[in-house]
Design a protein around this motif. Structure first.
Motif, PDB file in Angstrom:
ATOM      1  N   UNK A   1       0.844  -1.194   0.000  1.00  0.00           N
ATOM      2  CA  UNK A   1       0.000   0.000   0.000  1.00  0.00           C
ATOM      3  C   UNK A   1       0.881   1.248   0.000  1.00  0.00           C
ATOM      4  N   UNK A   2       2.013   1.159   0.702  1.00  0.00           N
ATOM      5  CA  UNK A   2       2.944   2.288   0.758  1.00  0.00           C
ATOM      6  C   UNK A   2       3.806   2.360  -0.499  1.00  0.00           C
ATOM      7  N   UNK A   3       4.185   1.213  -1.057  1.00  0.00           N
ATOM      8  CA  UNK A   3       5.030   1.187  -2.248  1.00  0.00           C
ATOM      9  C   UNK A   3       4.274   1.597  -3.515  1.00  0.00           C
ATOM     10  N   UNK A   4       2.950   1.543  -3.483  1.00  0.00           N
ATOM     11  CA  UNK A   4       2.162   1.853  -4.683  1.00  0.00           C
ATOM     12  C   UNK A   4       2.459   3.245  -5.223  1.00  0.00           C
ATOM     13  N   UNK A   5       2.826   4.170  -4.348  1.00  0.00           N
ATOM     14  CA  UNK A   5       3.047   5.548  -4.774  1.00  0.00           C
ATOM     15  C   UNK A   5       4.531   5.856  -4.988  1.00  0.00           C
ATOM     16  N   UNK A   6       5.370   4.822  -4.998  1.00  0.00           N
ATOM     17  CA  UNK A   6       6.823   5.054  -5.042  1.00  0.00           C
ATOM     18  C   UNK A   6       7.472   4.368  -6.235  1.00  0.00           C
ATOM     19  N   UNK A   7       6.954   4.579  -7.430  1.00  0.00           N
ATOM     20  CA  UNK A   7       7.592   4.032  -8.618  1.00  0.00           C
ATOM     21  C   UNK A   7       8.670   5.010  -9.084  1.00  0.00           C
ATOM     22  N   UNK A   8       9.930   4.693  -8.923  1.00  0.00           N
ATOM     23  CA  UNK A   8      10.974   5.643  -9.331  1.00  0.00           C
ATOM     24  C   UNK A   8      11.074   5.768 -10.842  1.00  0.00           C
ATOM     25  N   UNK A   9      11.457   6.941 -11.314  1.00  0.00           N
ATOM     26  CA  UNK A   9      11.687   7.192 -12.730  1.00  0.00           C
ATOM     27  C   UNK A   9      12.949   8.009 -12.909  1.00  0.00           C
ATOM     28  N   UNK A  10      13.185   8.462 -14.120  1.00  0.00           N
ATOM     29  CA  UNK A  10      14.415   9.187 -14.408  1.00  0.00           C
ATOM     30  C   UNK A  10      14.192  10.182 -15.548  1.00  0.00           C
ATOM     31  N   UNK A  11      14.679  11.400 -15.365  1.00  0.00           N
ATOM     32  CA  UNK A  11      14.755  12.372 -16.451  1.00  0.00           C
ATOM     33  C   UNK A  11      16.160  12.963 -16.411  1.00  0.00           C
ATOM     34  N   UNK A  12      16.882  12.931 -17.535  1.00  0.00           N
ATOM     35  CA  UNK A  12      18.226  13.499 -17.568  1.00  0.00           C
ATOM     36  C   UNK A  12      18.598  13.894 -18.994  1.00  0.00           C
ATOM     37  N   UNK A  13      19.604  14.716 -19.098  1.00  0.00           N
ATOM     38  CA  UNK A  13      20.146  15.086 -20.395  1.00  0.00           C
ATOM     39  C   UNK A  13      21.096  13.988 -20.868  1.00  0.00           C
ATOM     40  N   UNK A  14      20.955  13.592 -22.133  1.00  0.00           N
ATOM     41  CA  UNK A  14      21.848  12.575 -22.680  1.00  0.00           C
ATOM     42  C   UNK A  14      23.288  13.075 -22.638  1.00  0.00           C
ATOM     43  N   UNK A  15      24.260  12.182 -22.493  1.00  0.00           N
ATOM     44  CA  UNK A  15      25.671  12.610 -22.427  1.00  0.00           C
ATOM     45  C   UNK A  15      26.088  13.499 -23.599  1.00  0.00           C
ATOM     46  N   UNK A  16      25.537  13.246 -24.790  1.00  0.00           N
ATOM     47  CA  UNK A  16      25.901  14.054 -25.954  1.00  0.00           C
ATOM     48  C   UNK A  16      25.268  15.436 -25.925  1.00  0.00           C
ATOM     49  N   UNK A  17      24.297  15.642 -25.032  1.00  0.00           N
ATOM     50  CA  UNK A  17      23.637  16.927 -24.923  1.00  0.00           C
ATOM     51  C   UNK A  17      22.616  17.203 -25.999  1.00  0.00           C
ATOM     52  N   UNK A  18      22.280  16.217 -26.797  1.00  0.00           N
ATOM     53  CA  UNK A  18      21.383  16.432 -27.943  1.00  0.00           C
ATOM     54  C   UNK A  18      19.921  16.204 -27.617  1.00  0.00           C
ATOM     55  N   UNK A  19      19.640  15.547 -26.542  1.00  0.00           N
ATOM     56  CA  UNK A  19      18.243  15.262 -26.202  1.00  0.00           C
ATOM     57  C   UNK A  19      18.142  14.913 -24.723  1.00  0.00           C
ATOM     58  N   UNK A  20      16.913  14.720 -24.285  1.00  0.00           N
ATOM     59  CA  UNK A  20      16.672  14.287 -22.901  1.00  0.00           C
ATOM     60  C   UNK A  20      16.199  12.841 -22.888  1.00  0.00           C
ATOM     61  N   UNK A  21      16.537  12.164 -21.813  1.00  0.00           N
ATOM     62  CA  UNK A  21      16.119  10.781 -21.631  1.00  0.00           C
ATOM     63  C   UNK A  21      15.076  10.707 -20.527  1.00  0.00           C
ATOM     64  N   UNK A  22      13.936  10.108 -20.846  1.00  0.00           N
ATOM     65  CA  UNK A  22      12.863   9.890 -19.881  1.00  0.00           C
ATOM     66  C   UNK A  22      12.708   8.383 -19.694  1.00  0.00           C
ATOM     67  N   UNK A  23      12.811   7.927 -18.446  1.00  0.00           N
ATOM     68  CA  UNK A  23      12.620   6.507 -18.140  1.00  0.00           C
ATOM     69  C   UNK A  23      11.489   6.405 -17.121  1.00  0.00           C
ATOM     70  N   UNK A  24      10.467   5.653 -17.466  1.00  0.00           N
ATOM     71  CA  UNK A  24       9.370   5.476 -16.513  1.00  0.00           C
ATOM     72  C   UNK A  24       8.952   4.015 -16.462  1.00  0.00           C
ATOM     73  N   UNK A  25       8.116   3.699 -15.470  1.00  0.00           N
ATOM     74  CA  UNK A  25       7.697   2.320 -15.218  1.00  0.00           C
ATOM     75  C   UNK A  25       6.195   2.209 -15.414  1.00  0.00           C
ATOM     76  N   UNK A  26       5.777   1.082 -15.953  1.00  0.00           N
ATOM     77  CA  UNK A  26       4.343   0.852 -16.110  1.00  0.00           C
ATOM     78  C   UNK A  26       4.038  -0.608 -15.824  1.00  0.00           C
ATOM     79  N   UNK A  27       2.780  -0.933 -15.461  1.00  0.00           N
ATOM     80  CA  UNK A  27       2.441  -2.315 -15.109  1.00  0.00           C
ATOM     81  C   UNK A  27       2.620  -3.252 -16.290  1.00  0.00           C
ATOM     82  N   UNK A  28       3.108  -4.447 -15.988  1.00  0.00           N
ATOM     83  CA  UNK A  28       3.365  -5.404 -17.059  1.00  0.00           C
ATOM     84  C   UNK A  28       2.068  -5.929 -17.666  1.00  0.00           C
TER      85      UNK A  28
END
Length: 489
Positions: A124-151
């Motif tokens: 019940x507590x973990x339901x609201x804690x799905x970690x994700x990621x937003x960062x600039x790509x090493x080359x600086x040309x775009x951003x990377x978005x990583x998210x989680x979704x139910x299988x």
């Protein structure tokens, strides 16, 4: 009917199939019997799902999946939290049901209610804690978005030995992640799982959420009932707890559709007592590690590897502790050890003891089934056990402790790792250096140092080698029901 079950529980206990929010009979009205292992008396007739019933359950889970996935994580968590509170409030009834269908003592059944309900609170507590990621790509040309979704829709196959905890350990993270489920409980003990499912069904209905989120299909024909689901593209996840042999079969079936799988399989846990161990503490830990649920646990200590200098005294003290235990029906006052689950389980344990004695082992205590009804076996300590004896090579799943002596730490580690399994291991030592070496070199997914119990809802549960794939419990448990999506922006 077992005298421990209250009339109110008996009157409202579901015994049918739960499909799309409704309990009903199996196709053709087929049922199977669930018996009390302490007496052999039939408790209930339970609906026996056919392949067409399991397909209906998967269809319901598939239909409910989009709405459940779109349900806010907080709302999903609140359903789990409410179910946790309901189960805890009904702890006496739930524990009585566990004792009736599994044979556990009252104390063990109550402990399972606390442990099993905790998975619902944790997730019940973990339901609201799905970690994700937003960062600039090493080359600086775009951003990377990583998210989680139910299988997606998941088939959860649970064992009989912990009918509440093994169900909630799977259902909790699946629902928290946003997956819908079809639960196939064990034939020998489906009732507690069905009661927990009814609590969840009621909470989903109270919240106005989709009725097909949780479906339950008990069956006495597991292979026939589940095979159509493993071949159905709508099923996206299989989580199984059971024997390694059955797990191999399910993995082969899942391979055809490259199905996402989690496997918690058999164990052959070593219990190491090193030369510097506190012997009193080791004996206390051995009783806990061996006799929880009469030894019918995948993390039960299976082989007792004891240093030469301590082996004789360890075995003597352990035998004295075993002899002091009272064997009997779990619902009776003063009983320390209940029955095995059925006569076949007793036969297997007896065969393993006979094999060990034929190879030269001595029986310090036990080694026999008592007279009278029920599937009982006396707690047993064996010494002088051949490391090649079946009781050392195979999972015992009963109250038998084979003691094998070793000469040094290198031999102890080699003996401990000499198995295809790698679920749990236990070790007693007063040396921090030795403890750290064992944590590095023992081939097990869970290691108890100076304690005889490792299970905790907040910790990752799972094994290495042929003991399984993936983890349940803790932060890792919800990962099994999520998939990672990377978006380049």
């Amino acid at each position: 009917m077992s005298a421990v079950l209250s009339p109110a529980l008996v009157a409202h206990l579901p015994t049918g199939l739960l499909v799309d929010g409704h309990w009903g009979p199996a196709t053709g009205g087929r049922t199977f019997e669930v018996a009390d292992p302490a007496t052999g008396a039939v408790l209930f007739d339970v609906a026996d799902a056919a392949p067409e019933d399991t397909r209906r359950a998967l269809a319901a889970a598939h239909e409910a999946a989009p709405a459940w996935r779109a349900t806010p994580p907080r709302a999903r968590g609140e359903v789990l939290r409410a179910a946790f509170e309901r189960l805890v409030a009904r702890a006496d009834d739930v524990a009585a049901l566990i004792t009736a269908e599994c044979g556990k003592t009252r104390a063990e059944s109550r402990a399972e209610v606390v442990y099993g309900a905790e998975f619902l609170r944790w997730y019940a507590e973990e339901a609201v804690r799905h970690p994700g990621l937003v960062r600039t790509a090493p080359a600086g040309t775009n951003r990377q978005l990583v998210h989680r979704r139910p299988v997606g829709p998941a088939l959860l196959v649970t064992p009989w030995n912990f009918p509440l905890a093994m169900a909630t350990r799977k259902i909790g993270p699946a629902l928290a992640a946003g997956c819908t489920v079809v639960v196939k409980p064990a034939r020998l003990a489906p009732l507690t799982t069905m009661l927990a499912a009814e609590v969840l069904r009621e909470e989903l209905a109270n919240a106005g959420l989709p009725p097909g989120v949780v479906n339950v299909v008990p069956t006495a024909r597991a292979a026939a009932a589940t095979a159509p689901l493993l071949a159905d593209h709508r099923l996206r996840k299989l989580s199984f707890t059971g024997s390694t042999a059955v797990g191999r079969t399910l993995l082969a079936q899942a391979a055809d559709h490259v199905l996402n799988v989690s496997m918690e399989l058999g164990g052959n846990a070593p219990f190491l007592v090193l030369a510097d161990a506190d012997l009193d503490a080791a004996v206390d830990g051995a009783v806990v590690a061996k006799l929880r649920n009469a030894g019918q646990s995948c993390v039960a200590a299976n082989r007792f590897l004891v240093h030469d200098s301590l082996a004789r005294e360890f075995a003597r003290r352990l035998a004295a502790r075993f002899e002091a235990l009272r064997l009997g029906p779990g619902n009776e006052d003063g009983v320390d050890l209940g029955p095995l689950v059925d006569p076949a389980a007793v036969d297997k344990v007896d065969e393993l003891v006979a094999d060990a004695t034929e190879r030269g082992a001595q029986v310090l205590t036990g080694g026999e089934r008592p007279r009278g009804p029920g599937s009982f076996y006396r707690p047993t300590v064996l010494t002088g056990v051949d490391p090649q004896a079946r009781a050392v090579r195979e999972e015992i799943f009963g109250p038998v402790a084979p003691v094998v002596a070793f000469a040094d730490d290198d031999e102890a580690i080699a003996l401990a790792n000499d198995t295809e399994h790698g679920l749990a291991a236990y070790a007693y030592t007063t040396s921090l250096a030795r403890a750290m070496r064992l944590s590095d070199e023992l081939e097990a997914g869970m290691i108890g140092i100076n304690r005889g119990m490792v299970s905790d809802a907040s910790a990752p549960f799972g094994g290495l080698k042929q003991s399984g794939i993936g983890r349940e419990g803790g932060e890792a448990g919800i990962e099994e029901y999520l998939e990672t999506v990377y978006v380049a922006l």
